[in-house]
Scaffold this motif. Structure first.
Motif: not given
Length: 316
Positions: A207-227
């Motif tokens: 994901x490339x954001x409007x502020x010029x950063x790369x960001x994660x996640x590009x969708x809501x992720x409960x699995x990512x929070x679990x990790x």
């Protein structure tokens, strides 16, 4: 990592049902490819963009094609999330991530936590101190540090967090219990914790954001929070835990949580850093010939609306 041969090129018609993408190949055929990336692909799936597909060796596979790369008119972007772990393992083995150097074995998909599997488990005695090459690279580490130009107690804060958001309790260096020495370097290659195990969770970033950063996640992720919760448990048990973001695109000035998409994940990542989880972001060089993870990227974990800036400059 060499890309599969041969790749087939065409134009993206549409991506749908998360796992499917219709592609008009250069030879005139229209095929449906498997998409391994279950995120939104918000900045990677515009119809008409150039794409590259691989073909499975197994003739019985229902969808013989896999979507590997997309070109946005400026650069190639890797969207096959299944390749992120291999990119990370290859980079560690070849010494391209100095913060993770010195371990003698790399194990894949080992069970840990509550019904989880760690992407990479590093075993063996790692150096007590990082090599000179490891200092000054991108990442966030929950140590008490003195940022460049900082003065006195006001400058002591965990990496990637604003000065006015120090944790409620003092943070100690994992390798030096009780230490509050502000001279400890602000890198994920700092003093090693006493354990000879390092748990590495890998996330693919596209994901490339409007502020010029790369960001994660590009969708809501409960699995990512679990990790992230699982990695906190690793630290509580005296082991080293690392969240490694693999960025498969050449643009984006720094890495940050995608607050605008999943603020809960951003808060969970900040909490994990406070609890001792290390955060690294590395960028891959992406082309149809090969993809290699090589370049450290600064991280910024400040809350939205705060004075956000990468806590480390990109090495030159």
């Amino acid at each position: 990592m060499q890309m599969p041969r041969p790749l087939l090129f065409g134009s993206l018609l549409r991506r749908y049902n998360r796992f499917l993408a219709d592609v008009a190949l250069d030879d005139g055929a229209t095929v449906t490819a498997h998409c391994t990336n279950t995120g939104s692909l918000k900045t990677c799936s515009r119809p008409g963009w150039r794409v590259a597909l691989s073909r499975a060796a197994n003739p019985r596979r229902r969808l013989p094609y896999t979507w590997e790369l997309v070109h946005n008119g400026t650069c190639w972007i890797g969207i096959n999330t299944l390749r992120a772990n291999r990119l990370a393992e290859e980079a560690i083995r070849e010494g391209r991530i100095p913060e993770l150097a010195g371990y003698s074995h790399i194990l894949r998909e080992k069970p840990y936590g509550r019904n989880s599997r760690i992407d990479l488990l590093l075993e063996g005695e790692a150096p007590a101190e990082p090599s000179p090459a490891a200092r000054g690279t991108g990442g966030c580490r929950p140590e008490t540090v003195r940022p460049t130009g900082g003065q006195g107690d006001a400058a002591r804060r965990p990496c990637g967090l604003p000065e006015n958001e120090a944790p409620a309790e003092p943070l100690s260096s994992p390798g030096r219990p009780g230490t509050t020495d502000p001279s400890i370097p602000c890198t994920a290659g700092g003093p090693r914790p006493p354990s000879h195990l390092c748990y590495v969770e890998v996330k693919n970033v596209s994901l490339l954001s409007e502020d010029g950063s790369v960001a994660f996640p590009d969708a809501v992720t409960e699995r990512g929070r679990k990790h992230l919760r699982e990695l906190e448990g690793v630290v509580r048990h005296g082991h080293r835990a690392v969240m490694l973001f693999v960025i498969q695109r050449p643009d984006g000035r720094f890495f940050r949580p995608a607050w605008e998409i999943d603020p809960d994940y951003g808060r969970a990542l900040r909490r994990a850093v406070r609890k001792g989880v290390e955060v690294l972001a590395y960028r891959a060089e992406v082309s149809p010939e090969a993809v290699e993870l090589r370049h450290p990227v600064p991280c910024e974990l400040a809350l939205p609306g705060r004075n956000r800036r990468p806590h480390l400059r990109h090495p030159t």
